[in-house]
Design a protein around this motif. Sequence first.
Motif, PDB file in Angstrom:
ATOM      1  N   SER A 122       0.821  -1.219   0.000  1.00  0.00           N
ATOM      2  CA  SER A 122       0.000   0.000   0.000  1.00  0.00           C
ATOM      3  C   SER A 122       0.849   1.262   0.000  1.00  0.00           C
ATOM      4  O   SER A 122       0.436   2.301  -0.524  1.00  0.00           O
ATOM      5  N   LEU A 123       2.021   1.192   0.598  1.00  0.00           N
ATOM      6  CA  LEU A 123       2.885   2.370   0.690  1.00  0.00           C
ATOM      7  C   LEU A 123       4.187   2.192  -0.070  1.00  0.00           C
ATOM      8  O   LEU A 123       5.139   2.951   0.141  1.00  0.00           O
ATOM      9  N   ALA A 124       4.224   1.242  -0.988  1.00  0.00           N
ATOM     10  CA  ALA A 124       5.447   1.005  -1.746  1.00  0.00           C
ATOM     11  C   ALA A 124       5.861   2.242  -2.532  1.00  0.00           C
ATOM     12  O   ALA A 124       7.063   2.485  -2.742  1.00  0.00           O
ATOM     13  N   PHE A 125       4.891   3.046  -2.956  1.00  0.00           N
ATOM     14  CA  PHE A 125       5.213   4.238  -3.740  1.00  0.00           C
ATOM     15  C   PHE A 125       6.048   5.246  -2.950  1.00  0.00           C
ATOM     16  O   PHE A 125       6.767   6.054  -3.545  1.00  0.00           O
ATOM     17  N   LEU A 126       5.955   5.203  -1.609  1.00  0.00           N
ATOM     18  CA  LEU A 126       6.727   6.151  -0.810  1.00  0.00           C
ATOM     19  C   LEU A 126       8.231   5.910  -0.919  1.00  0.00           C
ATOM     20  O   LEU A 126       9.021   6.833  -0.703  1.00  0.00           O
ATOM     21  N   ALA A 127       8.625   4.700  -1.260  1.00  0.00           N
ATOM     22  CA  ALA A 127      10.047   4.439  -1.473  1.00  0.00           C
ATOM     23  C   ALA A 127      10.561   5.257  -2.655  1.00  0.00           C
ATOM     24  O   ALA A 127      11.674   5.797  -2.625  1.00  0.00           O
ATOM     25  N   GLU A 128       9.759   5.370  -3.707  1.00  0.00           N
ATOM     26  CA  GLU A 128      10.162   6.174  -4.857  1.00  0.00           C
ATOM     27  C   GLU A 128      10.084   7.664  -4.542  1.00  0.00           C
ATOM     28  O   GLU A 128      10.900   8.455  -5.018  1.00  0.00           O
ATOM     29  N   VAL A 129       9.094   8.063  -3.729  1.00  0.00           N
ATOM     30  CA  VAL A 129       9.024   9.460  -3.273  1.00  0.00           C
ATOM     31  C   VAL A 129      10.320   9.835  -2.560  1.00  0.00           C
ATOM     32  O   VAL A 129      10.911  10.896  -2.810  1.00  0.00           O
ATOM     33  N   ASP A 130      10.772   8.951  -1.690  1.00  0.00           N
ATOM     34  CA  ASP A 130      12.025   9.161  -0.959  1.00  0.00           C
ATOM     35  C   ASP A 130      13.203   9.204  -1.927  1.00  0.00           C
ATOM     36  O   ASP A 130      14.096  10.058  -1.823  1.00  0.00           O
ATOM     37  N   ALA A 131      13.208   8.292  -2.895  1.00  0.00           N
ATOM     38  CA  ALA A 131      14.319   8.218  -3.852  1.00  0.00           C
ATOM     39  C   ALA A 131      14.395   9.470  -4.726  1.00  0.00           C
ATOM     40  O   ALA A 131      15.484   9.999  -4.984  1.00  0.00           O
ATOM     41  N   VAL A 132      13.240   9.953  -5.197  1.00  0.00           N
ATOM     42  CA  VAL A 132      13.218  11.177  -6.003  1.00  0.00           C
ATOM     43  C   VAL A 132      13.772  12.335  -5.187  1.00  0.00           C
ATOM     44  O   VAL A 132      14.557  13.158  -5.673  1.00  0.00           O
ATOM     45  N   ASN A 133      13.376  12.395  -3.908  1.00  0.00           N
ATOM     46  CA  ASN A 133      13.828  13.473  -3.044  1.00  0.00           C
ATOM     47  C   ASN A 133      15.342  13.461  -2.881  1.00  0.00           C
ATOM     48  O   ASN A 133      16.000  14.496  -2.998  1.00  0.00           O
ATOM     49  N   LEU A 134      15.899  12.303  -2.623  1.00  0.00           N
ATOM     50  CA  LEU A 134      17.351  12.207  -2.447  1.00  0.00           C
ATOM     51  C   LEU A 134      18.079  12.440  -3.766  1.00  0.00           C
ATOM     52  O   LEU A 134      19.173  13.004  -3.799  1.00  0.00           O
ATOM     53  N   ARG A 135      17.450  12.025  -4.858  1.00  0.00           N
ATOM     54  CA  ARG A 135      18.072  12.194  -6.173  1.00  0.00           C
ATOM     55  C   ARG A 135      18.224  13.676  -6.532  1.00  0.00           C
ATOM     56  O   ARG A 135      19.171  14.063  -7.221  1.00  0.00           O
ATOM     57  N   ALA A 136      17.310  14.503  -6.044  1.00  0.00           N
ATOM     58  CA  ALA A 136      17.386  15.941  -6.343  1.00  0.00           C
ATOM     59  C   ALA A 136      18.679  16.541  -5.819  1.00  0.00           C
ATOM     60  O   ALA A 136      19.246  17.460  -6.428  1.00  0.00           O
ATOM     61  N   ARG A 137      19.168  16.025  -4.698  1.00  0.00           N
ATOM     62  CA  ARG A 137      20.418  16.536  -4.143  1.00  0.00           C
ATOM     63  C   ARG A 137      21.590  16.212  -5.067  1.00  0.00           C
ATOM     64  O   ARG A 137      22.439  17.057  -5.337  1.00  0.00           O
ATOM     65  N   GLY A 138      21.625  14.977  -5.543  1.00  0.00           N
ATOM     66  CA  GLY A 138      22.681  14.578  -6.466  1.00  0.00           C
ATOM     67  C   GLY A 138      22.608  15.351  -7.774  1.00  0.00           C
ATOM     68  O   GLY A 138      23.642  15.704  -8.366  1.00  0.00           O
ATOM     69  N   ARG A 139      21.399  15.650  -8.221  1.00  0.00           N
ATOM     70  CA  ARG A 139      21.238  16.402  -9.465  1.00  0.00           C
ATOM     71  C   ARG A 139      21.752  17.831  -9.302  1.00  0.00           C
ATOM     72  O   ARG A 139      22.272  18.420 -10.248  1.00  0.00           O
ATOM     73  N   ALA A 140      21.594  18.394  -8.090  1.00  0.00           N
ATOM     74  CA  ALA A 140      22.120  19.741  -7.850  1.00  0.00           C
ATOM     75  C   ALA A 140      23.642  19.753  -7.898  1.00  0.00           C
ATOM     76  O   ALA A 140      24.255  20.710  -8.391  1.00  0.00           O
ATOM     77  N   VAL A 141      24.262  18.693  -7.404  1.00  0.00           N
ATOM     78  CA  VAL A 141      25.728  18.578  -7.474  1.00  0.00           C
ATOM     79  C   VAL A 141      26.156  18.484  -8.941  1.00  0.00           C
ATOM     80  O   VAL A 141      27.097  19.162  -9.374  1.00  0.00           O
ATOM     81  N   THR A 142      25.464  17.652  -9.709  1.00  0.00           N
ATOM     82  CA  THR A 142      25.785  17.504 -11.134  1.00  0.00           C
ATOM     83  C   THR A 142      25.598  18.825 -11.884  1.00  0.00           C
ATOM     84  O   THR A 142      26.413  19.190 -12.744  1.00  0.00           O
ATOM     85  N   LEU A 143      24.527  19.549 -11.561  1.00  0.00           N
ATOM     86  CA  LEU A 143      24.263  20.835 -12.198  1.00  0.00           C
ATOM     87  C   LEU A 143      25.389  21.822 -11.911  1.00  0.00           C
ATOM     88  O   LEU A 143      25.821  22.585 -12.797  1.00  0.00           O
ATOM     89  N   THR A 144      25.899  21.815 -10.685  1.00  0.00           N
ATOM     90  CA  THR A 144      26.989  22.726 -10.319  1.00  0.00           C
ATOM     91  C   THR A 144      28.254  22.378 -11.088  1.00  0.00           C
ATOM     92  O   THR A 144      28.958  23.274 -11.588  1.00  0.00           O
TER      93      THR A 144
END
Length: 444
Positions: free
Chosen positions: A281-303
């Motif tokens: 029922s809450l499996a989608f929250l794992a991807e919500v968490d992953a997208v959130n953490l991925r945004a940090r890595g994307r900011a590093v790549t953007l820099t």
Amino acid sequence: MAVLGTGYLGATHAVCMAELGFTVIGYDVDTAKVARLSVGEVPFFEPGLEELLRKNLESGRLSFTAEIGDVATWADVHFICVGTPQRPSDGGADLTYVDAVVDALIDTGLAPGALVVGKSTVPTGTAAALAARIHAAAPDAELAWNPEFLREGFAVNDTLRPDRLVFGVMPDGAAEARLRAVYAQTIEAGTPVVVTDYATAELVKVAANAFLATKISFINAMAEICDVAGADVLELATSIGYDARIGSRFLRPGIGFGGGCLPKDIRAFQARATELGAADSLAFLAEVDAVNLRARGRAVTLTRSALGGTVDGRRLGVLGAAFKPNSDDIRDSPALDIAAALAADGALVTVYDPAAVPNARPRYPSLNYASSVREAVTGADAVLVLTEWGEFRELDPAALLSYVAGAVMVDGRHALDAARWRAAGWTYHSLGRPAAAPTEADAR
């Protein structure tokens, strides 16, 4: 009334209940915290709280203690406001502090007819178990669950003027009437009241946080798509936000959420669902968490990309350390994660934040810290805005040019006017938006 636990939630609740006219004692096992609160010092940054603390200490309505005996038999109403941190083993909520404070009340003895009110964020099923323990020790005592919905930076207003009150109570008990008496002024001001069972009251907070986290991660996932499609995520968010079924609140793309609530609560929610046999029922929250953490890595790549592919040896001025503005909270801060990752890549990172530097310095000693924007950006090859403080939104891009070595701006929060910064001579970068405004030549 007694407020058990004087961290962020408890200290705010104790002060605001005294402001409503009640006689309140705040209890905590941390004697240093009790000592600071007792002399009018708030141990964290929260606008408006320290002034109310001092006012109510002077009135005599508010005091603090480290002795459970001072409150157990004295208070008519006990609010449980202790923390429920994430368990390292499985991400679930650690109820050690909740259990300890309930045991302390039971061992010391509750006043006849006392009402114990849980405000801590707990897994569903916790209230029923606590109610059974309390009833076994004090048959005429009751338990209610009254979840908190505080936003850091707005906690005083959210306590005195909440958008709703939720009362989880047993049917046919006196708890509802007593809670209505506690919140009489708030209810008279028009605040809606939802009266429900324990399990629903426990779920309200984590369900709300799960929904907000999902909405934030959704627009950040759209930013990923916009980056590869050449679209503009801000214009996308504005367009879909006009749909009343969706709304524009929390559709603000950026480097994601952090703090002590959303990340912890969505992980604890998943852990509890797994325990209940409802993991799917809450499996989608794992991807919500992953997208959130991925945004940090994307900011590093953007820099890196903004600086030609590497940050090694480059000077970076990072504006922001707290996970959100109007707070000194650095728990799970995207800003500091990004700053630390860039430093690990060889960048020389200097961080400035209006409130959070004292908390950040011991946690991230490898970073350099400044006492002003000017100090942080002097000689920088790029400037990163990673927490959307008003001070940063109001920066003059032309005035800042004389201090930096390179006019490169990475706006991790979409906090700045891109056109204004580009017009002043800066190269402006943000996640989910084109690197530069399209020209007529591009259109042809």
